[in-house]
Structures are given as C-alpha cells and as structure tokens.
Design an enzyme around this catalytic site. Sequence first.
Site, PDB file in Angstrom:
ATOM      1  N   HIS A 197       0.841  -1.198   0.000  1.00 48.81           N
ATOM      2  CA  HIS A 197       0.000   0.000   0.000  1.00 48.81           C
ATOM      3  C   HIS A 197       0.877   1.251   0.000  1.00 48.81           C
ATOM      4  CE1 HIS A 197      -3.619   2.395   0.629  1.00 48.81           C
ATOM      5  NE2 HIS A 197      -2.801   3.181   1.314  1.00 48.81           N
ATOM      6  N   GLY A 223      -8.654  13.694  -9.228  1.00 51.70           N
ATOM      7  CA  GLY A 223      -9.525  12.589  -9.599  1.00 51.70           C
ATOM      8  C   GLY A 223      -9.158  11.248  -9.001  1.00 51.70           C
ATOM      9  N   HIS A 229      -1.947   3.870  -8.136  1.00 48.47           N
ATOM     10  CA  HIS A 229      -2.307   2.995  -9.249  1.00 48.47           C
ATOM     11  C   HIS A 229      -2.159   3.744 -10.564  1.00 48.47           C
ATOM     12  CE1 HIS A 229      -6.080   5.036  -8.163  1.00 48.47           C
ATOM     13  NE2 HIS A 229      -6.487   4.837  -9.403  1.00 48.47           N
TER      14      HIS A 229
END
Length: 110
Positions: free
Chosen positions: A44, A89, A96
């Site tokens: 993460h 956004g 990612h």
Amino acid sequence: MCIFCEIVAGNIPSTKVYEDDMILAFKDINPVAPIHIIVVPKEHIDSANSVNTGNSKYVARIFEKIPEIAKSQGIDSYRVINNCGENAGQTVMHLHFHIVGGVKLGEKII
C-alpha cells in the site's frame, strides 16, 4: 484496508491480467476505452506523493511491466494515467496507474 489492498489480498474478485510478487494488473470495472487496465503495487502506497526511496522499486516494476501488460491485451499504443490526490480525480487512495487503449485517443488529456 482499501479496496485495492482487498483485491490484492484476494478478498474482492478481479479480472487479473498480470500478477507477480510486487504488482497486480486487472481490468477496470468502469472502462473508459476498450482496454482499461489498473496496475497497482502490492504494497500500500497512498499516492505518487508517497513514493520514496524505500518503495520506488514498486513504481519501477510497474513501468517495467506496462509494455508487457499492454502487449498481452493486444495493444502497442496506449496512454498511462496516474491521478494524484482528490482534486486530480484519485478516488482510491492506493497508488495505481491506468493503461488505456484499444481506440484512437485524442491529443488532449482532459
């Protein structure tokens, strides 16, 4: 745990297109083009703002594998997108990258 961590852990199903010990690539559930793949590090990392010398190996692996992932989907021309932060956004706070292709994309990004 964030949704991408849940996908990496196998707790949420995904349509995997590539996986190794460091990264996972899967089809986006709301594609914006015929080919829309999400590539995430298995560790993460909140966003591009959180990349550092201790975790940058995950970003390197992602960019080493993007051409292979794209080719496996039958494309050699594509766009790689990363949204960093809510105003840009980013809706899932786990670093990612989007591989988008399979259609002629215009020159404008937005």
